[in-house]
Design a protein around this motif. Structure first.
Motif, PDB file in Angstrom:
ATOM      1  N   GLN A  86       0.811  -1.213   0.000  1.00 39.45           N
ATOM      2  CA  GLN A  86       0.000   0.000   0.000  1.00 39.45           C
ATOM      3  C   GLN A  86       0.846   1.266   0.000  1.00 39.45           C
ATOM      4  O   GLN A  86       0.305   2.360  -0.064  1.00 39.45           O
ATOM      5  CB  GLN A  86      -0.923   0.013   1.226  1.00 39.45           C
ATOM      6  N   ASP A  87       2.179   1.095   0.106  1.00 41.49           N
ATOM      7  CA  ASP A  87       3.092   2.239   0.161  1.00 41.49           C
ATOM      8  C   ASP A  87       2.702   3.200   1.284  1.00 41.49           C
ATOM      9  O   ASP A  87       2.727   4.423   1.127  1.00 41.49           O
ATOM     10  CB  ASP A  87       3.121   2.971  -1.188  1.00 41.49           C
ATOM     11  N   ASN A  88       2.356   2.625   2.427  1.00 44.01           N
ATOM     12  CA  ASN A  88       1.929   3.458   3.552  1.00 44.01           C
ATOM     13  C   ASN A  88       2.603   3.080   4.863  1.00 44.01           C
ATOM     14  O   ASN A  88       2.224   3.550   5.929  1.00 44.01           O
ATOM     15  CB  ASN A  88       0.411   3.386   3.714  1.00 44.01           C
ATOM     16  N   GLY A  89       3.615   2.198   4.783  1.00 41.99           N
ATOM     17  CA  GLY A  89       4.372   1.840   5.975  1.00 41.99           C
ATOM     18  C   GLY A  89       3.766   0.750   6.818  1.00 41.99           C
ATOM     19  O   GLY A  89       4.356   0.373   7.845  1.00 41.99           O
ATOM     20  N   GLU A  90       2.613   0.212   6.441  1.00 41.15           N
ATOM     21  CA  GLU A  90       2.014  -0.859   7.230  1.00 41.15           C
ATOM     22  C   GLU A  90       2.796  -2.163   7.044  1.00 41.15           C
ATOM     23  O   GLU A  90       3.159  -2.525   5.928  1.00 41.15           O
ATOM     24  CB  GLU A  90       0.553  -1.057   6.847  1.00 41.15           C
ATOM     25  N   ALA A  91       3.023  -2.865   8.143  1.00 44.37           N
ATOM     26  CA  ALA A  91       3.848  -4.085   8.132  1.00 44.37           C
ATOM     27  C   ALA A  91       2.945  -5.278   7.859  1.00 44.37           C
ATOM     28  O   ALA A  91       2.383  -5.879   8.786  1.00 44.37           O
ATOM     29  CB  ALA A  91       4.569  -4.238   9.469  1.00 44.37           C
ATOM     30  N   ARG A  92       2.827  -5.657   6.595  1.00 45.95           N
ATOM     31  CA  ARG A  92       1.873  -6.685   6.200  1.00 45.95           C
ATOM     32  C   ARG A  92       2.494  -7.815   5.366  1.00 45.95           C
ATOM     33  O   ARG A  92       1.763  -8.706   4.936  1.00 45.95           O
ATOM     34  CB  ARG A  92       0.721  -6.060   5.416  1.00 45.95           C
ATOM     35  N   HIS A  93       3.792  -7.782   5.116  1.00 44.12           N
ATOM     36  CA  HIS A  93       4.390  -8.830   4.287  1.00 44.12           C
ATOM     37  C   HIS A  93       5.833  -9.064   4.741  1.00 44.12           C
ATOM     38  O   HIS A  93       6.588  -8.115   4.940  1.00 44.12           O
ATOM     39  CB  HIS A  93       4.382  -8.400   2.814  1.00 44.12           C
ATOM     40  N   ILE A  94       6.167 -10.332   4.901  1.00 46.37           N
ATOM     41  CA  ILE A  94       7.564 -10.712   5.100  1.00 46.37           C
ATOM     42  C   ILE A  94       7.783 -12.036   4.370  1.00 46.37           C
ATOM     43  O   ILE A  94       7.018 -12.984   4.547  1.00 46.37           O
ATOM     44  CB  ILE A  94       7.927 -10.838   6.603  1.00 46.37           C
ATOM     45  N   GLY A  95       8.788 -12.057   3.518  1.00 43.82           N
ATOM     46  CA  GLY A  95       9.129 -13.272   2.793  1.00 43.82           C
ATOM     47  C   GLY A  95      10.541 -13.716   3.114  1.00 43.82           C
ATOM     48  O   GLY A  95      11.397 -12.905   3.503  1.00 43.82           O
ATOM     49  N   VAL A  96      10.785 -15.015   2.963  1.00 45.58           N
ATOM     50  CA  VAL A  96      12.110 -15.594   3.209  1.00 45.58           C
ATOM     51  C   VAL A  96      12.348 -16.683   2.170  1.00 45.58           C
ATOM     52  O   VAL A  96      11.442 -17.079   1.434  1.00 45.58           O
ATOM     53  CB  VAL A  96      12.218 -16.195   4.627  1.00 45.58           C
ATOM     54  N   ARG A  97      13.586 -17.167   2.145  1.00 45.59           N
ATOM     55  CA  ARG A  97      13.907 -18.358   1.357  1.00 45.59           C
ATOM     56  C   ARG A  97      14.387 -19.441   2.320  1.00 45.59           C
ATOM     57  O   ARG A  97      15.184 -19.159   3.232  1.00 45.59           O
ATOM     58  CB  ARG A  97      15.000 -18.051   0.328  1.00 45.59           C
ATOM     59  N   LEU A  98      13.867 -20.659   2.147  1.00 45.31           N
ATOM     60  CA  LEU A  98      14.334 -21.774   2.960  1.00 45.31           C
ATOM     61  C   LEU A  98      15.710 -22.174   2.454  1.00 45.31           C
ATOM     62  O   LEU A  98      15.875 -22.565   1.298  1.00 45.31           O
ATOM     63  CB  LEU A  98      13.364 -22.942   2.863  1.00 45.31           C
TER      64      LEU A  98
END
Length: 264
Positions: A86-98
């Protein structure tokens, strides 16, 4: 062949519910736990319990009092793949690689969208639809085997809600939200593991409102939480389960954990 057990849970404050998170980890022992709505900045995250149970790999995208996502693992993780859809600073996604398999794991918390399913009368609903559009553009470009989990805040099928007709005008089950989710799924050929193993029209819920005096007796649930996999990766999935009993634990979240297992 590597066995992998992944769980996803909107915990509705990880600090307030650290006791039931510990109970879940002891009873179900996932390799990786993805949390949404952690409601804590990274510096105040409750590390001790996870460390004590061997979940020594943690990637956090936190926010004070609102939102927040975390990936907590006892197997090695690499990369920090956060997005601000949303380009608003809300922390809604975190991705990683196994690290051992190279599989991508993306943990998302889609906005709920407010109460009125009209983007003009309710800007929050418009933001939710735009969030789905941006995720769809991103998803279409994915090339690596990927698992996406989280609180998607959409229950797409009639059997994903307690009353399909009654909820057609209720945010989370409206036709336009279902259409947006279907477009996201088609963009990468995502396989919905919940419905791969628990085929519709079987009942499948992951959320029950706090407003119900007896959530189990009324059973007015919705399936807002999902685990999807890239097509080739979905072929390695061996099970999917909903830890429905967690809704009755002490000081519960209104969501329950969902769990998928793979033989990679």
């Amino acid at each position: 062949m590597a066995r992998l057990k992944i769980a996803s849970w909107n915990i509705n404050s990880v600090r307030a519910r650290i006791g039931i998170v510990e109970r879940f980890l002891i009873e179900h022992a996932p390799d990786v736990l993805c949390l949404q709505e952690t409601k804590v900045i990274n510096g105040d995250f409750p590390h001790e319990m996870f460390e004590r149970l061997g979940y020594v790999h943690r990637y956090l995208n936190g926010q004070r009092m609102h939102h927040g996502v975390a990936v907590i693992s006892r197997i090695p993780l690499v990369e920090d793949r956060r997005h601000d859809w949303q380009d608003n600073g809300e922390a809604r996604h975190i991705g990683v690689r196994l690290a051992d398999t190279g599989v991508l794991l993306e943990n998302v918390y889609v906005p709920a969208g407010g109460d009125i399913p009209d983007p003009i009368l309710n800007p929050k609903f418009g933001q939710k639809l735009a969030y789905y559009d941006r995720m769809t553009d991103w998803s279409a470009k994915l090339r690596d085997p990927t698992i996406i989990v989280g609180d998607m805040n959409v229950a797409p099928l009639p059997s994903d809600v307690w009353n399909h007709k009654a909820l057609l005008d209720v945010v989370s089950h409206t036709p336009i939200e279902v259409e947006k989710m279907e477009r996201l799924m088609a963009s990468h050929g995502w396989v919905d593991l919940g419905r791969k193993f628990i085929e519709a029209p079987a009942r499948l819920y992951t959320w029950w409102s706090y407003r119900a005096k007896d959530w189990a007796a009324s059973d007015r649930g919705r399936r807002l939480d999902h685990i999807w996999a890239s097509p080739d990766l979905a072929a390695t999935a061996t099970s999917f389960a909903v830890a429905e009993g967690a809704r009755s634990w002490e000081r519960p979240s209104d969501h329950v954990p969902i769990i998928a297992e793979f033989d990679l």
